[in-house]
Design a protein around this motif. Structure first.
Motif, PDB file in Angstrom:
ATOM      1  N   VAL A   3       0.972  -1.021  -0.164  1.00  0.00           N
ATOM      2  CA  VAL A   3      -0.187  -0.535   0.119  1.00  0.00           C
ATOM      3  C   VAL A   3       0.994   1.176   0.027  1.00  0.00           C
ATOM      4  CG1 VAL A   3      -1.913   1.108   1.421  1.00  0.00           C
ATOM      5  CG2 VAL A   3      -1.797  -1.331   0.783  1.00  0.00           C
ATOM      6  N   LEU A   4      -0.046   1.762  -0.968  1.00  0.00           N
ATOM      7  CA  LEU A   4       1.654   3.802  -0.704  1.00  0.00           C
ATOM      8  C   LEU A   4       1.107   4.301   0.298  1.00  0.00           C
ATOM      9  CD1 LEU A   4       0.719   4.187  -5.135  1.00  0.00           C
ATOM     10  CD2 LEU A   4       3.062   3.140  -3.680  1.00  0.00           C
ATOM     11  N   GLY A   5       1.911   4.808   0.753  1.00  0.00           N
ATOM     12  CA  GLY A   5       1.412   5.945   1.470  1.00  0.00           C
ATOM     13  C   GLY A   5       1.023   7.242   1.347  1.00  0.00           C
ATOM     14  N   LEU A  12       1.302  10.070  -6.841  1.00  0.00           N
ATOM     15  CA  LEU A  12       0.537   8.810  -8.145  1.00  0.00           C
ATOM     16  C   LEU A  12      -0.887   9.812  -8.802  1.00  0.00           C
ATOM     17  CD1 LEU A  12      -0.996   6.499  -9.325  1.00  0.00           C
ATOM     18  CD2 LEU A  12      -1.872   5.941  -6.809  1.00  0.00           C
ATOM     19  N   TRP A  13      -1.082  11.075  -7.834  1.00  0.00           N
ATOM     20  CA  TRP A  13      -2.558  11.669  -7.755  1.00  0.00           C
ATOM     21  C   TRP A  13      -1.622  12.038  -9.396  1.00  0.00           C
ATOM     22  CZ3 TRP A  13      -3.148  17.436  -8.524  1.00  0.00           C
ATOM     23  CH2 TRP A  13      -4.514  17.463  -8.284  1.00  0.00           C
ATOM     24  N   VAL A  14      -0.585  13.493  -8.769  1.00  0.00           N
ATOM     25  CA  VAL A  14       0.180  14.093  -9.730  1.00  0.00           C
ATOM     26  C   VAL A  14       0.535  13.657 -11.247  1.00  0.00           C
ATOM     27  CG1 VAL A  14       2.176  15.668  -9.794  1.00  0.00           C
ATOM     28  CG2 VAL A  14       0.812  15.799  -7.446  1.00  0.00           C
ATOM     29  N   LEU A  15       0.865  12.944 -11.292  1.00  0.00           N
ATOM     30  CA  LEU A  15       2.098  12.028 -12.640  1.00  0.00           C
ATOM     31  C   LEU A  15       0.711  11.248 -13.141  1.00  0.00           C
ATOM     32  CD1 LEU A  15       4.638   9.773 -10.560  1.00  0.00           C
ATOM     33  CD2 LEU A  15       5.038  11.800 -12.610  1.00  0.00           C
ATOM     34  N   LEU A  16      -0.816  10.896 -12.374  1.00  0.00           N
ATOM     35  CA  LEU A  16      -1.686  10.137 -13.189  1.00  0.00           C
ATOM     36  C   LEU A  16      -3.510  11.288 -13.419  1.00  0.00           C
ATOM     37  CD1 LEU A  16      -1.769   6.979 -12.217  1.00  0.00           C
ATOM     38  CD2 LEU A  16      -0.824   7.791 -13.749  1.00  0.00           C
ATOM     39  N   GLU A 273      10.263   7.148  -2.537  1.00  0.00           N
ATOM     40  CA  GLU A 273       9.527   7.275  -2.181  1.00  0.00           C
ATOM     41  C   GLU A 273       8.167   6.442  -2.381  1.00  0.00           C
ATOM     42  OE1 GLU A 273       6.644   8.440   0.446  1.00  0.00           O
ATOM     43  OE2 GLU A 273       8.882   9.426   0.786  1.00  0.00           O
ATOM     44  N   VAL A 274       8.510   6.334  -4.173  1.00  0.00           N
ATOM     45  CA  VAL A 274       7.096   5.183  -4.439  1.00  0.00           C
ATOM     46  C   VAL A 274       7.598   3.654  -3.689  1.00  0.00           C
ATOM     47  CG1 VAL A 274       6.124   3.994  -6.079  1.00  0.00           C
ATOM     48  CG2 VAL A 274       6.829   6.495  -6.272  1.00  0.00           C
ATOM     49  N   VAL A 275       8.576   3.238  -4.105  1.00  0.00           N
ATOM     50  CA  VAL A 275       9.287   2.089  -3.325  1.00  0.00           C
ATOM     51  C   VAL A 275      10.281   2.476  -2.403  1.00  0.00           C
ATOM     52  CG1 VAL A 275       9.686  -0.461  -3.979  1.00  0.00           C
ATOM     53  CG2 VAL A 275       8.603   1.075  -5.561  1.00  0.00           C
ATOM     54  N   LYS A 489      14.965   0.691 -11.293  1.00  0.00           N
ATOM     55  CA  LYS A 489      14.559   1.292 -10.041  1.00  0.00           C
ATOM     56  C   LYS A 489      13.136   1.993 -10.716  1.00  0.00           C
ATOM     57  CE  LYS A 489      18.052   2.960  -8.379  1.00  0.00           C
ATOM     58  NZ  LYS A 489      18.721   3.887  -7.453  1.00  0.00           N
ATOM     59  N   ARG A 490      13.266   2.683 -11.963  1.00  0.00           N
ATOM     60  CA  ARG A 490      12.596   4.068 -12.133  1.00  0.00           C
ATOM     61  C   ARG A 490      11.566   3.610 -12.668  1.00  0.00           C
ATOM     62  NH1 ARG A 490      13.928   6.624 -15.909  1.00  0.00           N
ATOM     63  NH2 ARG A 490      16.268   6.634 -16.399  1.00  0.00           N
ATOM     64  N   LEU A 491      11.775   1.827 -13.088  1.00  0.00           N
ATOM     65  CA  LEU A 491      10.578   1.465 -14.185  1.00  0.00           C
ATOM     66  C   LEU A 491       9.651   0.815 -13.198  1.00  0.00           C
ATOM     67  CD1 LEU A 491      12.180  -0.255 -17.652  1.00  0.00           C
ATOM     68  CD2 LEU A 491       9.957   1.609 -17.614  1.00  0.00           C
ATOM     69  N   ARG A 492      10.004   0.424 -11.817  1.00  0.00           N
ATOM     70  CA  ARG A 492       9.461  -0.808 -10.634  1.00  0.00           C
ATOM     71  C   ARG A 492       9.204   0.484 -10.553  1.00  0.00           C
ATOM     72  NH1 ARG A 492      12.428  -2.286  -5.295  1.00  0.00           N
ATOM     73  NH2 ARG A 492      12.910  -0.041  -5.488  1.00  0.00           N
ATOM     74  N   ALA A 493       8.890   1.150  -9.449  1.00  0.00           N
ATOM     75  CA  ALA A 493       8.202   2.637  -9.160  1.00  0.00           C
ATOM     76  C   ALA A 493       7.769   3.038  -9.898  1.00  0.00           C
ATOM     77  CB  ALA A 493       9.382   3.770  -9.241  1.00  0.00           C
ATOM     78  N   ALA A 494       7.379   3.103 -10.851  1.00  0.00           N
ATOM     79  CA  ALA A 494       6.488   3.450 -12.484  1.00  0.00           C
ATOM     80  C   ALA A 494       5.298   2.068 -12.279  1.00  0.00           C
ATOM     81  CB  ALA A 494       6.566   3.981 -13.186  1.00  0.00           C
ATOM     82  N   ALA A 495       5.624   1.052 -12.384  1.00  0.00           N
ATOM     83  CA  ALA A 495       4.741  -0.130 -12.817  1.00  0.00           C
ATOM     84  C   ALA A 495       3.730  -0.276 -11.353  1.00  0.00           C
ATOM     85  CB  ALA A 495       5.822  -1.362 -12.817  1.00  0.00           C
ATOM     86  N   ARG A 496       4.755   0.218 -10.342  1.00  0.00           N
ATOM     87  CA  ARG A 496       3.615   0.312  -8.749  1.00  0.00           C
ATOM     88  C   ARG A 496       2.328   1.513  -8.411  1.00  0.00           C
ATOM     89  NH1 ARG A 496       6.165  -1.747  -3.909  1.00  0.00           N
ATOM     90  NH2 ARG A 496       7.142  -3.710  -4.659  1.00  0.00           N
TER      91      ARG A 496
END
Length: 523
Positions: A3-5, A12-16, A273-275, A489-496
């Motif tokens: 679960v994301l903090g 996530l809201w900003v990016l998506l 921060e994401v992961v 690392k960045r792809l993993r965070a983006a996938a989350r």
């Protein structure tokens, strides 16, 4: 999935929040490399060069999208290419038809553009060199600079692409226009086995070496892109497998381009921060002698000063891996509870829980969890002309069949090759690893080639000089590994952030389809 903090949810809201708007959607461009419709040969029967690329895209955008798993997956695209290539004036060639089919697959997730290379090449060009042969190149170069994903399409000539596509790749590479692009390929030959796969593989590998990240056509078959069959103009419209694999290529390019788009917006702080857990990178040593590869790998790992990555070196070359027995129930239905349930995670029939007398020596069952839990993979192999090599490369590869068939367990895992070889030896292993492991639906990154000098010969050698030469040659390997880790690392965070994909393995080419209805969510 954790679960994301609150901070990550805000990110996530900003990016998506603008998801679906053109400013947030990736741009996928299709490049048509047919020489059949080149402007210097107006008399080619049936080809009308008056229809523009933008008009084709406008027509394509109006079609209803179909997902690859849809029963009517070709939807409106087959009638579309058939009308343009078989009825009345033949307005598109076979390879253009496949590129447009790929863009049809991409258009639900991406903005799309189509560029015929003949629109940029002057008359009577030989295409022998890339320098100076493209005219009014600004729109094409601008498109490449803006593109997140690229689909290359070409007819097959002697198992390779057209001279025009060859010149284009040279041009794009010379001007660094392929760096970090997501690239897929489609090709068409006049025979069913007319060199389509070799043409795709060559183009993919060259783009990989020019800084691109490459993907195949994704599920259902997850091979090397679109492979169309058609000689006369319009024939490919009747080749449903060619259309399906091309549609899948566009779909795959657009999905990974969307993921890469999000990843590019993440700096180191946002990524962590994401992961918050370190990235787990599995290094599979598959072919070695006297620990040469393992030593080279460990030296490279030592140069990566990053607390947010953990390497797990698995030396399969020293383990006993039973060869695949080619059973027709892989992954075994007995391990897939109620076919689509959870069941046991290890799903190969070579299992000492089933038959300890027969399978107790096999180590893959016990290494399975370490392999599958990694978030990025490096496949390492030694390529030297010596005897006494501990070689488990092909045996391990065959045994990963159950992992692929278990609804793509390695989906979107960043992957790279690590090959140790002497400086005077060419090696097929970077290409072998690329072509084999991309079948797992991975995202393939640039290979790492570690140069090794043989110190066992009769000639006297200066150890200090050899050490200096090895360090000189292998600094690029260190840089490539560091870049691979950063991208992973960045792809993993983006996938989350973007959430999982729903995937299903389909037993194409097999009668036993007991597991075809299973569906898994893969990040």
């Amino acid at each position: 999935m954790r679960v994301l903090g609150p901070c990550a949810e805000s990110l996530l809201w900003v990016l998506l929040s603008f998801k679906g708007m053109s400013t947030e959607s990736p741009l996928v461009i299709g490049i048509g490399g047919s020489i059949r419709n080149r402007s210097s040969i107006d008399e080619v029967d049936g080809v009308d060069r008056e229809i523009g690329s933008s008009e084709l895209v406008d027509r394509l955008e109006a079609l209803e999208h179909r997902d690859i798993y849809h029963d009517d997956f070709l939807g409106e695209i087959q009638p579309f290419v058939r009308d343009l290539s078989q009825s009345g004036d033949k307005l598109i060639t076979n390879s253009d038809a496949l590129v447009l089919t790929a863009l049809y697959g991409a258009k639900d997730r991406a903005n799309i553009e189509f560029h015929k290379l003949t629109e940029y090449v002057g008359r009577d060009r030989s295409y022998a060199n890339s320098e100076g042969e493209f005219e009014d190149i600004a729109p094409l170069r601008n498109a490449l600079e803006r593109a997140d994903g690229i689909v290359l399409g070409s007819p097959v000539y002697f198992g390779d692409r057209s001279s025009l596509m060859h010149s284009f790749i040279n041009f794009a590479a010379e001007h660094d226009l392929l760096e970090d692009k997501i690239v897929g390929t489609v090709s068409v030959g006049s025979k069913r086995n007319g060199g389509q796969e070799t043409a795709n593989v060559y183009a993919l590998f060259e783009n990989l070496n020019h800084g691109a990240r490459i993907v195949g056509n994704g599920p259902k078959t997850c091979q090397y892109g679109g492979t169309g069959w058609g000689g006369d103009i319009g024939d490919v419209a009747d080749d449903e497998f060619g259309l399906e694999t091309s549609l899948g290529t566009g779909l795959r390019v657009s999905k990974v381009a969307a993921l890469a788009n999000v990843s590019r917006d993440l700096g180191p702080a946002e990524t962590d921060e994401v992961v918050s857990e370190p990235l787990s990178v599995g290094v599979l040593v598959t072919r070695d002698k006297d620990g040469m590869v393992r030593s080279a790998v460990e030296k490279q790992i030592a140069a990566i000063d990053d607390d947010m990555v953990e390497f797990d070196v698995m030396d399969f070359s020293t383990e006993y891996i039973q060869a695949c027995i080619g059973c027709d129930v892989c992954p075994t239905p007995g391990k897939v509870e109620d076919v689509s349930g959870d069941g046991k995670d290890y799903k190969c029939i070579i299992d000492d829980d089933i038959d300890a007398d027969r399978w107790s020596e096999d180590e893959l069952q016990h290494l399975h969890e370490r392999l599958i839990d990694n978030e990025a993979l490096v496949v390492a192999a030694l390529d030297v002309d010596q005897s006494g090599i501990d070689d488990m490369y092909q045996t391990l590869l065959e045994r990963t069949r159950y992992i692929r068939r278990d609804d793509w367990r390695l989906h979107n895992v960043p992957l790279s090759a690590f090959v140790v070889k002497p400086p005077n030896r060419s090696s097929t292993y970077p290409m072998k690893i690329m072509t084999s492991w991309m079948r797992h639906n991975t995202i393939v990154h640039e290979p790492m080639v570690h140069t090794h000098f043989d110190r066992t010969g009769d000639e006297p050698v200066d150890e200090a000089d050899l050490d200096a030469l090895e360090q000189y040659y292998n600094e690029q390997t260190t840089d490539t590994l560091r870049s691979f880790v950063d991208s992973a690392k960045r792809l993993r965070a983006a996938a989350r952030l973007t959430g999982p994909d729903k995937l299903s393995y389909k037993a194409t080419g097999y009668r036993n389809k007991i597991l075809d209805e299973t569906v898994a969510e893969r990040t």
